[in-house]
Design an enzyme around this catalytic site. Structure first.
Site, PDB file in Angstrom:
ATOM      1  N   THR A  19      46.852  41.962  39.571  1.00  0.00           N
ATOM      2  CA  THR A  19      46.266  42.094  38.230  1.00  0.00           C
ATOM      3  C   THR A  19      45.286  40.986  37.878  1.00  0.00           C
ATOM      4  O   THR A  19      45.034  40.742  36.697  1.00  0.00           O
ATOM      5  CB  THR A  19      47.385  42.166  37.168  1.00  0.00           C
ATOM      6  OG1 THR A  19      48.150  40.959  37.224  1.00  0.00           O
ATOM      7  CG2 THR A  19      48.276  43.374  37.389  1.00  0.00           C
ATOM      8  N   TRP A  20      44.722  40.336  38.897  1.00  0.00           N
ATOM      9  CA  TRP A  20      43.692  39.352  38.627  1.00  0.00           C
ATOM     10  C   TRP A  20      42.512  40.084  37.994  1.00  0.00           C
ATOM     11  O   TRP A  20      42.090  41.132  38.479  1.00  0.00           O
ATOM     12  CB  TRP A  20      43.287  38.663  39.922  1.00  0.00           C
ATOM     13  CG  TRP A  20      42.344  37.513  39.781  1.00  0.00           C
ATOM     14  CD1 TRP A  20      42.107  36.745  38.684  1.00  0.00           C
ATOM     15  CD2 TRP A  20      41.528  36.980  40.816  1.00  0.00           C
ATOM     16  NE1 TRP A  20      41.199  35.764  38.965  1.00  0.00           N
ATOM     17  CE2 TRP A  20      40.815  35.884  40.274  1.00  0.00           C
ATOM     18  CE3 TRP A  20      41.320  37.315  42.143  1.00  0.00           C
ATOM     19  CZ2 TRP A  20      39.920  35.130  41.006  1.00  0.00           C
ATOM     20  CZ3 TRP A  20      40.429  36.550  42.871  1.00  0.00           C
ATOM     21  CH2 TRP A  20      39.738  35.472  42.306  1.00  0.00           C
ATOM     22  N   ASP A  48      51.979  42.061  40.471  1.00  0.00           N
ATOM     23  CA  ASP A  48      51.732  40.631  40.635  1.00  0.00           C
ATOM     24  C   ASP A  48      50.760  40.146  39.572  1.00  0.00           C
ATOM     25  O   ASP A  48      49.696  40.741  39.374  1.00  0.00           O
ATOM     26  CB  ASP A  48      51.153  40.378  42.026  1.00  0.00           C
ATOM     27  CG  ASP A  48      50.806  38.921  42.231  1.00  0.00           C
ATOM     28  OD1 ASP A  48      51.708  38.167  42.632  1.00  0.00           O
ATOM     29  OD2 ASP A  48      49.643  38.544  41.986  1.00  0.00           O
ATOM     30  N   TYR A  53      45.813  34.381  34.866  1.00  0.00           N
ATOM     31  CA  TYR A  53      44.983  35.586  34.790  1.00  0.00           C
ATOM     32  C   TYR A  53      44.671  35.925  33.331  1.00  0.00           C
ATOM     33  O   TYR A  53      45.546  36.343  32.572  1.00  0.00           O
ATOM     34  CB  TYR A  53      45.660  36.776  35.464  1.00  0.00           C
ATOM     35  CG  TYR A  53      45.946  36.598  36.943  1.00  0.00           C
ATOM     36  CD1 TYR A  53      45.453  35.525  37.681  1.00  0.00           C
ATOM     37  CD2 TYR A  53      46.726  37.527  37.613  1.00  0.00           C
ATOM     38  CE1 TYR A  53      45.721  35.383  39.026  1.00  0.00           C
ATOM     39  CE2 TYR A  53      46.996  37.392  38.970  1.00  0.00           C
ATOM     40  CZ  TYR A  53      46.496  36.319  39.667  1.00  0.00           C
ATOM     41  OH  TYR A  53      46.772  36.179  41.010  1.00  0.00           O
ATOM     42  N   GLN A 163      53.023  33.440  49.230  1.00  0.00           N
ATOM     43  CA  GLN A 163      52.008  34.479  49.054  1.00  0.00           C
ATOM     44  C   GLN A 163      50.651  33.900  49.454  1.00  0.00           C
ATOM     45  O   GLN A 163      50.198  32.927  48.864  1.00  0.00           O
ATOM     46  CB  GLN A 163      51.996  34.936  47.590  1.00  0.00           C
ATOM     47  CG  GLN A 163      51.088  36.112  47.335  1.00  0.00           C
ATOM     48  CD  GLN A 163      51.039  36.422  45.858  1.00  0.00           C
ATOM     49  OE1 GLN A 163      50.343  35.739  45.112  1.00  0.00           O
ATOM     50  NE2 GLN A 163      51.765  37.436  45.434  1.00  0.00           N
TER      51      GLN A 163
END
Length: 187
Positions: A19-20, A48, A53, A163
């Site tokens: 969801t950046w 994520d 963000y 990650q």
């Protein structure tokens, strides 16, 4: 759907919804929410995000998208390195929980290594886990030396994942970090 097994033994989807840049444009809000819901309907149940963000707007949008469906979602969020102190990580997690409108984050990650000692961040993560605010903790974007430092710190062996940026054009982790991670069974 293919899954990844965390050190805890829990299986999580290998494919997730990142969801950046989601939540940045108010005009796109309805479409972004619909896209996340379609992803869930299609079986992409890992979402994520990060406090970074959109300055939290991504987390707020996710809360709306998963309303009434929280039990279907494996929710990942990340703390800024400058917020990763013993008290800062707890406060940042509380803010993320409020924005996400949930009582827990399934996997809480240190976004990248900063100046806060890893042992201090791990202490905060262990407190959050004991309080039930996070189910698991891990890291993001740590190189081999960072992971070795982390592994030596109290609570480091409970890190569930690192990650990483890894794709067909960015394969540098294959030289040293990926073999070490596989040896330690850290996805």
């Amino acid at each position: 759907m293919k899954t990844v097994t965390l050190l805890s033994g829990e299986h999580v989807p290998a494919f997730g919804l990142g969801t950046w840049n989601i939540g940045d444009d108010p005009a796109a809000r309805a479409e972004e929410i619909a896209t996340l819901r379609l992803g869930l309907d299609s079986g992409a149940t890992l979402i994520d995000t990060a406090e970074m963000y959109g300055g939290g707007r991504s987390e707020e949008l996710i809360a709306e998208a998963i309303a009434g469906r929280r039990e279907e979602v494996f929710l990942v969020s990340k703390v800024y390195p400058h917020n990763a102190s013993a008290t800062g990580a707890v406060a940042a997690c509380e803010r993320s929980l409020r924005r996400l409108k949930t009582d827990r984050i399934d996997l809480y990650l240190l976004h990248w290594r900063g100046t806060v000692p890893l042992a201090e961040t791990l202490h905060a993560f262990m407190r959050l886990k004991e309080a039930g605010k996070i189910r698991h903790y891990g890291v993001s974007n740590l190189d081999l030396a960072d992971m070795q430092d982390l592994w030596r710190a109290r609570g480091g062996e409970a890190v569930q994942t690192n990650q990483l940026l890894y794709n067909l054009t960015r394969r540098g982790i294959e030289w040293d970090l990926l073999p070490w991670s596989q040896q330690q069974q850290v996805p």
